[in-house]
Design a protein around this motif. Structure first.
Motif, short mmCIF file in Angstrom:
data_model
loop_
_atom_site.label_atom_id
_atom_site.label_comp_id
_atom_site.label_asym_id
_atom_site.label_seq_id
_atom_site.Cartn_x
_atom_site.Cartn_y
_atom_site.Cartn_z
N THR A 101 0.76 -1.29 -0.06
CA THR A 101 0.26 -0.09 -0.01
C THR A 101 0.72 1.26 -0.03
O THR A 101 0.45 2.14 -0.70
CB THR A 101 -1.02 0.03 1.19
OG1 THR A 101 -1.75 -1.00 1.04
CG2 THR A 101 -1.60 1.18 1.37
N ASP A 102 2.03 1.14 0.77
CA ASP A 102 3.02 2.48 0.89
C ASP A 102 3.39 2.66 -0.55
O ASP A 102 3.46 3.91 -1.14
CB ASP A 102 3.99 2.37 1.76
CG ASP A 102 3.47 2.10 3.05
OD1 ASP A 102 2.69 2.83 3.58
OD2 ASP A 102 4.21 1.37 3.95
N ILE A 103 3.77 1.63 -1.26
CA ILE A 103 4.39 1.87 -2.79
C ILE A 103 3.17 2.41 -3.54
O ILE A 103 3.36 3.50 -4.35
CB ILE A 103 4.90 0.69 -3.27
CG1 ILE A 103 5.95 -0.09 -2.19
CG2 ILE A 103 5.43 0.75 -4.63
CD1 ILE A 103 7.18 0.88 -1.87
N ARG A 104 2.00 1.93 -3.35
CA ARG A 104 1.05 2.33 -4.23
C ARG A 104 0.75 3.98 -3.96
O ARG A 104 0.64 4.73 -4.83
CB ARG A 104 -0.34 1.74 -3.93
CG ARG A 104 -1.60 1.90 -4.92
CD ARG A 104 -2.71 1.10 -4.31
NE ARG A 104 -2.55 -0.20 -4.23
CZ ARG A 104 -2.83 -1.19 -3.29
NH1 ARG A 104 -2.96 -0.57 -2.06
NH2 ARG A 104 -2.63 -2.50 -3.30
N LEU A 105 0.44 4.26 -2.62
CA LEU A 105 0.55 5.53 -2.48
C LEU A 105 1.46 6.58 -2.83
O LEU A 105 1.41 7.88 -3.22
CB LEU A 105 0.41 6.00 -0.75
CG LEU A 105 -0.89 5.14 -0.16
CD1 LEU A 105 -1.03 5.11 1.31
CD2 LEU A 105 -2.28 5.72 -0.70
N ASN A 106 2.97 6.07 -2.70
CA ASN A 106 4.08 6.75 -3.19
C ASN A 106 3.96 7.01 -4.71
O ASN A 106 4.33 8.00 -5.18
CB ASN A 106 5.29 6.37 -2.47
CG ASN A 106 5.48 6.34 -1.09
OD1 ASN A 106 5.05 7.41 -0.46
ND2 ASN A 106 6.06 5.51 -0.38
N LEU A 107 3.36 6.10 -5.43
CA LEU A 107 3.67 6.35 -6.92
C LEU A 107 2.59 7.26 -7.08
O LEU A 107 2.84 8.21 -8.02
CB LEU A 107 2.95 5.09 -7.68
CG LEU A 107 3.79 3.72 -7.74
CD1 LEU A 107 3.35 2.59 -8.16
CD2 LEU A 107 4.89 4.28 -8.95
N GLY A 108 1.42 7.44 -6.65
CA GLY A 108 0.41 8.38 -6.74
C GLY A 108 1.08 9.64 -6.54
O GLY A 108 0.78 10.92 -7.12
N SER A 109 1.83 9.89 -5.22
CA SER A 109 2.25 11.21 -4.95
C SER A 109 3.43 11.46 -5.65
O SER A 109 3.45 12.92 -5.83
CB SER A 109 2.63 11.20 -3.23
OG SER A 109 3.52 10.40 -3.04
N THR A 110 4.22 10.62 -6.15
CA THR A 110 5.57 11.00 -6.62
C THR A 110 5.14 11.35 -7.77
O THR A 110 5.76 12.16 -8.58
CB THR A 110 6.86 9.76 -6.52
OG1 THR A 110 6.28 8.79 -7.17
CG2 THR A 110 7.15 9.93 -5.22
N LEU A 111 4.32 10.68 -8.94
CA LEU A 111 4.04 10.68 -10.27
C LEU A 111 2.91 11.64 -10.51
O LEU A 111 2.76 12.15 -11.54
CB LEU A 111 3.90 9.24 -10.98
CG LEU A 111 5.15 8.41 -10.81
CD1 LEU A 111 4.94 6.87 -11.45
CD2 LEU A 111 6.25 8.98 -11.58
N GLY A 112 1.90 11.55 -9.52
CA GLY A 112 0.69 12.37 -9.71
C GLY A 112 0.79 13.91 -9.16
O GLY A 112 0.27 14.52 -9.72
N ALA A 113 1.62 13.85 -8.42
CA ALA A 113 2.03 15.35 -7.96
C ALA A 113 3.48 15.91 -7.79
O ALA A 113 3.71 16.46 -6.75
CB ALA A 113 1.32 15.37 -6.38
N SER A 114 4.09 15.49 -8.71
CA SER A 114 5.79 15.82 -8.69
C SER A 114 5.70 17.40 -8.93
O SER A 114 5.04 18.01 -9.37
CB SER A 114 6.35 15.13 -9.72
OG SER A 114 7.76 15.56 -9.86
N THR A 115 6.77 17.78 -8.41
CA THR A 115 7.20 19.16 -8.45
C THR A 115 8.02 19.37 -9.69
O THR A 115 8.59 20.58 -10.11
CB THR A 115 8.09 19.84 -7.15
OG1 THR A 115 9.26 18.94 -6.99
CG2 THR A 115 7.24 19.71 -6.04
N LEU A 116 8.60 18.33 -10.31
CA LEU A 116 9.03 18.38 -11.64
C LEU A 116 8.23 18.80 -12.78
O LEU A 116 7.02 18.58 -12.63
CB LEU A 116 9.94 17.13 -11.91
CG LEU A 116 11.11 16.66 -10.87
CD1 LEU A 116 11.56 15.10 -11.45
CD2 LEU A 116 11.86 17.32 -10.89
N THR A 117 8.68 19.17 -14.09
CA THR A 117 7.95 19.09 -15.06
C THR A 117 7.07 17.95 -15.39
O THR A 117 7.88 16.91 -15.10
CB THR A 117 8.61 19.85 -16.46
OG1 THR A 117 9.40 18.83 -16.63
CG2 THR A 117 9.29 21.21 -15.89
N PRO A 118 6.18 17.84 -16.23
CA PRO A 118 5.62 16.46 -16.43
C PRO A 118 6.86 15.85 -17.34
O PRO A 118 6.89 14.51 -17.40
CB PRO A 118 4.53 16.75 -17.56
CG PRO A 118 4.01 17.90 -16.78
CD PRO A 118 5.23 18.89 -16.45
#
Length: 178
Positions: free
Chosen positions: A17-34
């Motif tokens: 579950t932590d990996i699932r949540l972290n995928l969402g936060s790192t890829l879905g809300a990254s501070t980098l450009t798309p």
């Protein structure tokens, strides 16, 4: 999240579950450009070597990178697959005789990646992290800082690499145990 990332997170078992949540936060809300985010994710997925992770991230990345960016991200992973092994081994040998020998390995994509060179180097940093080449990680981080990238941007790429790799490890474990 679009279908590729949705499918990837759905494929992860309950204990991840932590990996699932972290995928969402790192890829879905990254501070980098798309472009930086999805190039980092795709290059990391290639380096992580899991077919499900690679397929789903590649499907999602195409919409953010276009065909040229996809090829460049895969190229970053390919060239790092070679150079990380080479430079890590030279470092491990810890003998000045090897340090002075030229690589004589073709690396043309580094000079002409087909995308912004800073973005390409960010992707190389992520792959070098997964491949555990400390020499290359330090070299790419210095180049990025010299190009004006902030520690926060470098950190974000490391976070993405870590989470993509963790998803690959988890799915590899599940496949082996099935």
């Amino acid at each position: 999240m679009t279908m590729g990332l949705d499918a990837l997170t759905a494929a992860l078992p309950a204990y991840a579950t932590d990996i699932r949540l972290n995928l969402g936060s790192t890829l879905g809300a990254s501070t980098l450009t798309p472009t930086q985010t999805w190039g980092t994710a795709l290059a990391s997925a290639v380096a992580a070597r899991n077919p499900v992770v690679l397929r789903e991230i590649a499907a999602e990345a195409l919409g953010h990178l276009g065909p040229e960016g996809v090829e460049a991200a895969k190229g970053a992973a390919a060239i790092m697959a070679m150079t990380n092994i080479y430079y890590r081994a030279k470092h491990l040998l810890d003998d000045e005789r090897y340090a002075s020998m030229p690589a004589r390995l073709r690396m043309q994509i580094v000079a002409r990646p087909g995308v912004d060179k800073g973005d390409f180097k960010l992707w190389c940093l992520a792959v070098s992290t997964i491949n555990d080449c400390d020499v290359c990680v330090r070299s790419h981080e210095k180049t990025l800082r010299d190009k004006g990238f902030t520690p926060e941007q470098v950190h974000e790429a490391l976070r993405i690499a870590a989470v993509v790799h963790a998803a690959a490890v988890t799915l590899d474990a599940e496949a082996a145990l099935a």
